[in-house]
Write a protein that holds these residues in place. Structure first.
Motif, short mmCIF file in Angstrom:
data_model
loop_
_atom_site.label_atom_id
_atom_site.label_comp_id
_atom_site.label_asym_id
_atom_site.label_seq_id
_atom_site.Cartn_x
_atom_site.Cartn_y
_atom_site.Cartn_z
N ASP A 57 0.84 -1.24 0.04
CA ASP A 57 -0.01 -0.18 0.08
C ASP A 57 0.64 1.32 -0.16
O ASP A 57 0.37 2.28 -0.13
N ALA B 5 1.03 9.34 3.42
CA ALA B 5 -0.20 8.94 2.91
C ALA B 5 -0.41 9.95 1.82
O ALA B 5 -0.61 11.06 2.07
N GLU C 30 -3.10 9.90 -0.32
CA GLU C 30 -4.89 9.85 -0.53
C GLU C 30 -5.10 11.19 -1.12
O GLU C 30 -5.01 12.19 -0.60
N ALA D 204 -6.36 5.93 -6.04
CA ALA D 204 -6.39 6.46 -4.83
C ALA D 204 -5.65 7.88 -4.75
O ALA D 204 -6.01 8.86 -4.10
N ARG E 77 -9.71 10.32 -5.25
CA ARG E 77 -10.45 10.36 -3.95
C ARG E 77 -10.39 11.93 -3.67
O ARG E 77 -9.91 12.78 -4.41
#
Lengths: 407, 453, 224, 116
Positions: free
Chosen positions: B282, B339, B341, B409, B413
């Motif tokens: 991920d 992260a 996103e 992603a 998003r």
């Protein structure tokens, strides 16, 4: 007239070639994009990718050899992805994942197939027929059938259409699926070494299952999607007959179907936009509130079913005569059942809309300006139907394209 | 006229590296860029000269078997990519306060580039080993340049396995010397006995050592941690260039053709293994690291099936993977954390570049990755082993889904506030590399003639 | 468990290796390829008094030694760049008087011997690196006994970045000079014996001093 | 004499190499792993140096009192370079261990594996 651009892989050039078949697809794409383009307010990304998909469809139309076709074909699949997931809802993203998985797998099978073909016959330009290796031929058809939505690999069509914005569904049905069939025609242009019984059965299966499922689907866009699967299967059906007339009919069908289905999806879009109607069951008596939209919807449906003098009838007639000449009675039977099924899943919509209990509420037809694309589609359907036999019309060009085939 | 450019090509980056600590933090990056620009110039000049045959240069004037010989052949032309990508990595990180742009950091980068150039030019097995050590030690240092907690242990694992590989390679060099009495590559090939246990041990040692350096499947365990924790500009150099040295080392091994079967299966294992591991990652940089393992598998497979295709993919993958890692670096720089996103929406140019890079690494036709994939598939079918073509296409399909999942992603998003587009000093290297990957995609045919194994 | 697995793997690896080693040409036999090929040429061409190993190191295979000196420099800059941040307090050792006295007494002789090893490396046993190891060891000895501050005193501060690169820089100079005089980089001009000698000693000195500085800085980087 | 006994020197270095390999893999303390690595390196250097040996040979230094046959000088030169390479690798390894120890407090691979 052809141009050999850069030699991007040893021995094979990026090869662009103008021929009747390519010109027909390009013309259809141009007209359809004009019908679809003026949808307001969808943002920069939507506009860029819309333009990109148009360019790539032209690339597919004018590709001169198998590998160039693959190049534009793969890019077209990727460029359409952001359009399919334009709403960015969870459901749209899931449909996008399905779409990508199917279409990339198709592309991979095609790559393997073209490797086989190139190994035995070299770059295989479309001008000169060549004896394709059987394995290559079957794999090529398998690769193209993913986007042409033949039965086992049609999964992405019913998922992608309801989620995509209406104009995109029109494009998807009108041309994205058509590029799959177009690819198959190109393969047949190169040669058809093995018996095509398999293709006939798969195409027949697709026509029938597509029609049957469409009858039971309540979501309007999903029903139209299943209708596309069933209708577009006519092209491989006609191809498998290996008759020049049937082939011309198949080519013609791509064009006429693109306009009719495009118009239907735009109507569905207007219904959704104006009244929030998604399901066929919600459409009882809706015609009284949106007479113009439903009027064109009815006309387009009649065209789809194949009622003369509309364009749908012309293609079915030409394919039918071709099949009769070649003595392919089974295919002819499938063709007719397909038309019957079309009636069974389109007529109920028209019936409930016009003769169902009158839906109260003010007239909700969209402004004249937004109606133009739908009306244009209907006009095209009528025009192409009546004037089919005139010189310079698609029928004559399709016959010219089909005549050059080795198969 | 003796081609003095060969020793000069090695001397420039190494002298640059040795003198880098003399500079201050501000001027060190500029010095690094200048040195690598000069190296790029000389390398391009030599590649031009390559048209009329391989260039050879006896060091110290000693005729071939008695002295060390430098040779500039098709593989050495990769030095241009080494200079270019290292320079773009320095340009990408110039202005940041990390360890990369400190005088010692620039020294390590330049020495790594010098080590790679020397490795590419060495036509003597022991000189090959020495330059392999220079680039390896610099690479261990580069991995540890990040301040992340795991960087120390990741660099140590990389060092331990890398040093073990180097020792096995040295053992093989010793064996070759015992068997033939000389160390020059051409001379050794002439005098090698055509069989016997010592030869197989030497061959096995070389293969195992270089496969580990190239992070081919069973021996790749050090790569994901190392490339994920290293700073992005460094990961671009590691994944793009350092890993390729292992493969080029394989190409330098005498008697590689006897390992046809081994290369096939290791290549296939790396291809599929890398792709499957990438599926479960991920973190973006770990995804890119496993994608490198997969592409190395493609190259190793290509060594057995279609050597021209493999060689072209060495160059193409270097350019493409460097672009992807730099884009990842730009994302992480702007997001402040791993992260990522939804930050793609406010960084359209970087996301577009990342998308084209992803298409290239998967091998979508007009981009650089396609040429290698296409040629190796042809090679597999030609050799009558379609199973490898299927494995190859299957793994690129899996990689396609990994990158697609990540792009969703990133760009589909909900957007995050206060994210601005990447700074210009980061954008220009990325766009340059992406443009180069498109151009390389289009000149595949010409490139194949030039390589022409 | 892991121990036994590793032992099994190691013995597994050793069996084919031992078999291969046994199949090598007989150890020490004069007619094996090592002695009949390149080495025989070096020995025949050797001048009447020379340390052949240093000649191979600097003249025939000068590039390897250049690479080697760059390797040790790369290790230094790698260590400097990856150091954990944050200074550790320096433990100030208190040397016992005897050890302190001996070290202070021995230091100058150590240095003298080291330079002897460096300067006569090309005729007698010894050489640049061996000298560097001795000099480096000297600095470390003082550092360990009297604390890193004393070791740092050995190293000049301003010229340090230049001095630590002395090895590679000396080789670059020799390379350029060799290129000019003999037409090939790193070639030592036989027709100019004085320059030949000077270059050899110059390179040895560069390796020696450069190596010593690098060893000391490695120690200081880990200690401080 | 069987070849095993004739090349006893080579066989001995191989055994040393495998002992180093075993230490490298089995030991859980990172410093012991570095030691294992050094044993492997020493074994390879020993192998290269002994390969240059010649029966009744003299050190390859020409001068008064030295007579043929000479040992081959090349292995000695190679090993000199190899030793420096080994030292450099070990230096970087120990510096890394210092950092790992400061960041994680332990040098035991099993404890570390769970940590980072």
């Amino acid at each position: 007239m052809e141009i050999l651009l850069v030699e991007f892989v040893p021995g094979i050039h990026l090869h662009l070639r103008l021929d009747a078949l390519g010109a027909l697809l390009a013309a259809t794409a141009a007209v359809l994009w004009v019908l679809v383009a003026p949808s307001p307010g969808n943002g920069r990304r939507y506009a860029t990718f819309l333009g990109l998909t148009f360019m790539l469809t032209l690339g597919v139309a004018f590709a001169g050899n198998l590998l160039t076709l693959l190049v534009f074909y793969e890019l077209l699949s990727l460029a359409a992805w952001p359009l399919v997931v334009h709403d960015e809802s969870e459901e749209a993203l899931a449909a996008g994942r399905h779409y990508l998985a199917y279409v990339l797998t198709g592309g991979t099978i095609l790559l393997l197939a073209i490797a086989f073909v190139t190994l035995s016959v070299g770059p295989a330009p479309f001008g000169t027929p060549v004896d394709l290796p059987p394995v290559g031929f079957v794999l090529l058809l398998a690769g193209f059938s993913v986007k042409a939505a033949l039965v086992p690999v049609h999964g992405w069509v019913p998922r992608a259409h309801p989620v995509a914005p209406a104009p995109i569904s029109a494009l998807l049905s009108g041309l994205m699926v058509a590029t799959g069939s177009f690819g198959m025609i190109r393969v047949f242009q190169l040669g058809a070494p093995t018996p095509v019984a398999l293709l006939t059965t798969v195409a027949a299966l697709t026509v029938i299952t597509g029609g049957l499922v469409a009858i039971r689907t309540d979501n309007l866009k999903r029903r139209l999607a299943w209708s596309t699967i069933s209708q577009m299967a006519y092209v491989p059906l006609a191809l498998a007959v290996l008759d020049v007339e049937a082939l011309a009919g198949g080519i013609l069908h791509i064009i006429h179907h693109a306009f009719m289905k495009g118009g239907l999806f735009l109507c569905a879009g207007l219904l959704l936009h104006q009244l929030g109607v998604r399901r066929v069951s919600q459409m009882t008596g809706v015609a009284h509130r949106m007479p113009w939209t439903m009027g064109t919807f009815t006309l387009l449906s009649l065209g789809m079913i194949g009622i003369p003098p509309l364009s749908g009838f012309v293609t079915k007639w030409v394919i039918g005569t071709g099949m009769a000449q070649a003595g392919a009675w089974l295919s002819l039977a499938v063709l007719l059942t397909g038309a019957l099924l079309a009636a069974l899943y389109l007529m109920p919509i028209v019936h409930t809309a016009w003769f169902g209990a009158r839906a109260e509420g003010p007239r909700a037809d969209p402004s004249a300006r937004t109606l133009i694309p739908v009306l244009a589609a209907a006009a095209l359907t009528v025009l192409l139907g009546i004037g089919a036999a005139l010189p310079g019309f698609p029928l004559q060009v399709a016959r010219l394209a089909a005549s050059g085939f080795g198969g | 006229m003796t081609p003095h450019w060969l020793p000069v090509l090695i001397a420039i980056p190494i002298a640059g590296g040795v003198l880098a600590p003399v500079f201050s933090r501000r001027t060190a990056s500029v010095w690094g860029l200048g040195v690598l620009a000069a190296t790029l110039g000389v390398a391009l000049g030599l590649t031009g000269l390559l048209a009329d045959g391989v260039i050879s240069y006896p060091m110290g004037g000693w005729p071939v078997p008695f002295g060390i010989e430098l040779r500039f052949d098709v593989l050495s032309a990769f030095a241009t990519a080494v200079a270019l990508i290292s320079a773009l990595a320095i340009w990408f990180s110039s202005g940041s306060q990390g360890r990369v742009t400190s005088p010692e950091g620039i020294a390590v980068l330049l020495l790594c580039a010098g080590g790679m150039v020397g490795f590419l030019l060495a036509a003597d097995y022991f000189t090959l080993f020495v330059f392999l050590e220079i680039l390896s030690i610099s690479a261990y240092g580069m991995v540890a340049m990040s301040d992340e907690r795991g960087a120390g242990i990741a660099a140590f694992r990389y060092l331990l396995m890398g040093a073990a590989a180097s020792i096995v390679i040295l053992l093989s060099v010793g064996l070759l010397y015992t068997l033939t009495g000389s160390l020059n590559m051409g001379d050794v090939r002439l005098r090698l006995p055509d069989g016997g246990l010592p030869l197989y041990l030497a061959l096995g040692g070389f293969t195992a050592g270089f496969l580990l350096k190239a992070a081919a499947f069973p021996l790749h365990v050090w790569l994901p941690d190392a490339h994920a924790t290293a700073p992005s500009a460094v990961s671009a150099i590691l994944s793009g260039l350092v890993v390729k040295m292992g493969v080029i080392g394989l190409l330098r091994t005498p008697g590689l053709d006897q390992l046809h079967e081994l290369l096939l299966w290791i290549g296939a294992a790396s291809l599929l293994g890398g792709a499957l591991f990438a599926l479960v990652q991920d973190d973006l940089k770990r995804l890119l690291a496993y994608s490198t393992v997969s592409n190395i598998g493609l190259i190793v497979l290509g060594l057995a099936l279609h050597r021209t295709g493999a060689t072209i993919h060495i160059l193409n993958h270097a350019v493409v993977k460097a672009a992807l890692f730099l884009a990842a670096g730009a994302f992480i720089h702007r997001a402040g954390s791993r992260a990522l996103e939804g930050i793609g929406r406010s960084m359209p140019v970087t996301t577009a570049a990342f998308a084209v890079g992803a298409m290239a690494v998967i091998g979508i036709p007009p981009t650089a990755g396609f040429t290698g994939k296409w040629l190796v598939t042809l090679g597999a079918l030609h050799a009558g082993r379609p199973v490898f073509a299927v494995i190859l296409l299957l793994s690129s399909l899996i990689l396609a889904l990994c990158y697609a999942r990540f792009l969703v992603a990133l760009a589909f998003r909900p957007a995050r506030a206060d994210i601005r587009e990447a700074p210009v000093r980061m954008l220009v290297p990325i766009l340059l590399l992406v443009a180069l990957s498109l151009v390389l995609g289009l000149v595949g045919g010409r490139l194949a003639e030039f390589v022409g194994f | 468990m892991k121990g036994r697995l590793a032992a099994a793997f190691a013995t597994g690896v050793s069996i084919p290796m031992i078999a291969a080693m046994a199949a090598l040409p007989r150890h020490g036999s004069p007619d094996q390829p090592i002695h009949t090929h390149v080495a025989r040429h070096y020995i025949e061409q050797a001048p009447e008094s020379a340390n052949l190993v240093t000649q191979v190191l600097l003249d025939y295979r000068g590039m390897d030694t250049f690479g080697e000196v760059v390797v040790i420099f790369a290790a230094l800059v790698a260590v400097l760049v990856l150091r954990a941040r944050g200074e550790r307090p320096l433990p100030a050792p208190s040397p016992s008087p005897i050890v302190g006295f001996i070290v202070r007494l021995v230091t100058p002789f150590f240095a003298l011997f080291a330079f002897h090893v460096i300067l006569t490396g090309h005729e007698a046993p010894g050489g640049g690196l061996q000298g560097a190891a001795i000099l480096g060891g000297l600095v470390l000895m003082n550092g360990i006994v009297f604390g890193p501050e004393r070791a740092r005193a050995f190293l000049p501060t301003r010229a340090l970045p230049w001095l630590q690169g002395a090895g590679p820089l000396a080789f670059l100079a020799a390379g350029i000079l060799g290129g000019i005089t003999t037409g090939f980089a790193l070639g030592y001009p036989a027709h100019l014996p004085v320059l030949h000698e000077a270059m050899l000693v110059g390179v040895e000195l560069g390796i020696g001093i450069g190596g010593a500085v690098i060893f000391s800085r490695l120690y200081l980087a880990m200690e401080a | 004499m069987s070849p095993l006994l004739e090349n006893l020197d080579y066989v001995a270095t191989t055994i040393l190499f495998c002992i180093g390999l075993w230490t490298l893999i089995a030991d859980s303390n990172l410093i012991k792993k570095v030691m294992g690595l050094n044993i492997m390196e020493t074994a390879v250097f020993a192998f290269i140096v002994t390969s240059g040996m010649i029966e009744g040979g003299d050190a390859p230094i020409t001068g008064p009192g030295a007579e043929l046959p000479f040992m081959s000088p090349i292995p000695h030169a190679l090993v000199l370079t190899g030793i420096v390479v080994a030292v450099s690798t070990t230096a970087v390894a120990l510096a890394l261990l210092l950092r790992v120890h400061r960041e994680h407090g332990t040098l035991d691979i099993d404890e570390l594996r769970g940590r980072w």
